[in-house]
Design an enzyme around this catalytic site. Structure first.
Site, short mmCIF file in Angstrom:
data_model
loop_
_atom_site.label_atom_id
_atom_site.label_comp_id
_atom_site.label_asym_id
_atom_site.label_seq_id
_atom_site.Cartn_x
_atom_site.Cartn_y
_atom_site.Cartn_z
N LEU A 95 0.84 -1.21 0.00
CA LEU A 95 0.00 0.00 0.00
C LEU A 95 0.87 1.25 0.00
CD1 LEU A 95 -2.90 -1.07 2.41
CD2 LEU A 95 -2.82 -1.20 -0.09
N THR A 155 7.87 -5.76 -18.58
CA THR A 155 7.38 -4.69 -19.44
C THR A 155 8.15 -4.65 -20.76
OG1 THR A 155 7.36 -2.27 -19.63
CG2 THR A 155 8.95 -3.17 -18.10
N ASP A 156 7.49 -4.11 -21.79
CA ASP A 156 8.19 -3.95 -23.07
C ASP A 156 9.31 -2.92 -22.98
OD1 ASP A 156 6.65 -1.63 -22.90
OD2 ASP A 156 5.74 -1.83 -24.88
N GLU A 157 9.31 -2.10 -21.91
CA GLU A 157 10.35 -1.05 -21.79
C GLU A 157 11.74 -1.64 -21.64
OE1 GLU A 157 9.67 2.41 -19.50
OE2 GLU A 157 7.53 2.46 -19.97
N TYR A 216 13.70 3.17 -14.23
CA TYR A 216 12.59 2.21 -14.10
C TYR A 216 12.84 0.98 -14.98
CZ TYR A 216 8.19 -0.05 -15.37
OH TYR A 216 7.23 -1.00 -15.65
N SER A 222 15.65 -1.20 -13.86
CA SER A 222 15.35 -2.05 -12.70
C SER A 222 14.50 -3.25 -13.12
CB SER A 222 14.66 -1.25 -11.60
OG SER A 222 13.34 -0.87 -11.99
N LYS A 223 13.59 -3.05 -14.08
CA LYS A 223 12.75 -4.17 -14.54
C LYS A 223 13.60 -5.18 -15.32
CE LYS A 223 8.84 -4.60 -14.18
NZ LYS A 223 8.02 -5.25 -13.10
#
Ligand code: NAD
Ligand code: DAU
Length: 341
Positions: A35, A125-127, A153, A156-157
């Protein structure tokens, strides 16, 4: 079957929790979420009284907490959505992206290995593929496209993906990864383009478009992403990556103008602002593997999906008005203060 869904109080995880609780009444769905600013228990309200649903508050990067939870619950499947997900925030403060997206993922991988999880699914993700040039519409991201990230971001993914694949190769952990394009739909946090534009246009506020608005994103309705993950965790091959996308490329300007037209608002609300540093030009997914191997077919086109989404925001004002009336005001003032040229 007991499934741990992490990040299930966020946008995509929340939609996935609804989907699984309703479609698999004989599965137990445990939603673990810290949260953070992006997590919202209001998103879980439609399922909170269902007998096959449980919410647990906690941090995926808290090793002893995660080990205790895995020991107690004996999960069959883990689906990891929990992440810091906003590119602009990663440019302001990369550290928390390493903590949650990289370290948190490795804690979940260790716990999955330790307690014999039968499938660990990483929502990527595609990023991670970087971007494509605008003048080569023939190019698409396939699962073989090299990782080539732009932002803290996406870096890191991509790091997390490499750990997931390493746990498959080195330890034999049964993993799968999905790399999806930009999602939109109900419960999308209004820091992201589509809900930000809808909520601000409804209030007749200026609509910040980065640069010249020519960047292209490949939009997929969140429902179709949930169906893809359902197929992958049940029928996908371990050790494999699956790209998810429905060939719905639009420039940012096209997206903004579509929303303005649907809401009957003037294009004079558009305000071109300073570009995002390192801004990726174009994302475009080739989903052939998911379609041919697993029979995935999206239900929504961009045109049908955006209408459904706009209607949801009109019908559920309380959900997003609660968000934008709180801490979000400070976020917006801070994030956009230097963007006005
Ligand atoms: P979101 O920001 O809406 O939700 C993230 C959720 O994770 C929130 O509920 C938050 O409270 C929770 N969370 C954050 N840190 C946590 C921690 N340490 N422990 C437990 N919970 C934590 O994100 P989203 O847009 O729903 O994205 C979900 C996943 O899908 C992410 O992994 C993202 O990288 C990936 N993804 C997103 C998109 C997109 O277009 N939004 C596309 C492809 C992939
Ligand atoms: O491609 C998948 C990714 O899509 C996910 O991995 C990310 O978690 C998700 O946030 C999303 O990343 P983007 O950076 O593409 O999404 P965002 O909604 O932030 O921006 C979409 C495009 O719109 C992008 O080109 C930047 C632009 N934009 C965004 C905002 C918030 C604007 O022009 N103005 C804005 O105010």
């Amino acid at each position: 079957m007991k499934i741990l869904v992490t990040g299930g109080a966020g946008f995509i995880g929340g939609n996935f929790v609804h989907y699984m609780v309703n479609n698999y009444p004989d599965y137990d769905i445990v939603n673990l979420d810290l949260l953070t600013y992006a997590g919202n228990l209001e998103t879980c309200k439609p399922v909170e009284d269902k007998p096959n649903y449980k919410f647990v508050k906690g941090d995926i990067a808290d090793r002893s907490f995660i080990y205790d939870l895995f020991e107690k619950e004996k999960f069959d499947i883990v689906v990891n959505f929990a992440a810091e997900s906003h590119v602009d925030r990663s440019i302001e403060d990369p550290g928390i992206f390493v903590q949650t997206n990289v370290l948190g993922t490795t804690v979940l991988l260790d716990a999955s290995k330790e307690f014999g999880v039968k499938r660990y699914h990483q929502v990527s993700t595609d990023e991670v593929y970087g971007d494509l040039p605008l003048d080569r519409p023939d190019l698409f991201f396939t699962e073989e496209t090299p990782l080539h990230t732009s932002s803290p971001y996406s870096s890191s993914k991509a790091s997390a993906d490499l750990f997931v694949l390493a746990y498959y190769r080195t330890f034999g952990l049964p993993v799968t990864i999905s790399r999806c394009s930009n999602n939109y739909g109900p419960y999308h946090f209004p820091e992201k383009l589509i809900p930000l534009i809808i909520s601000r246009a409804l209030a007749d506020e200026e609509l910040p478009v980065y640069g010249d608005g020519a960047n292209v994103r490949d939009w997929l309705h969140v429902y179709d992403h949930c169906v893809a993950i359902d197929l992958i965790i049940h029928k996908g091959k371990v050790g494999e990556v699956y790209n998810v996308g429905g060939h719905n490329e639009r420039t940012n300007l096209e997206v903004v103008k579509t929303i303005l037209k649907a809401l009957d608002k003037p294009e004079s609300l558009i305000k071109y602002v300073k570009d995002r540093p390192g801004h990726d030009m174009r994302y475009a997914i080739d989903p052939t593997k998911l379609e041919t191997e697993l029979g995935w077919k999206p239900k929504y086109t961009f045109d049908t999906g955006i209408q459904q989404t706009i209607q949801w925001y009109l019908d559920n004002k309380e959900w997003w008005e609660n968000i934008i009336s709180g801490e979000y005001r400070n976020y917006f003032a801070q994030m956009y203060k230097d963007r006005v040229e």
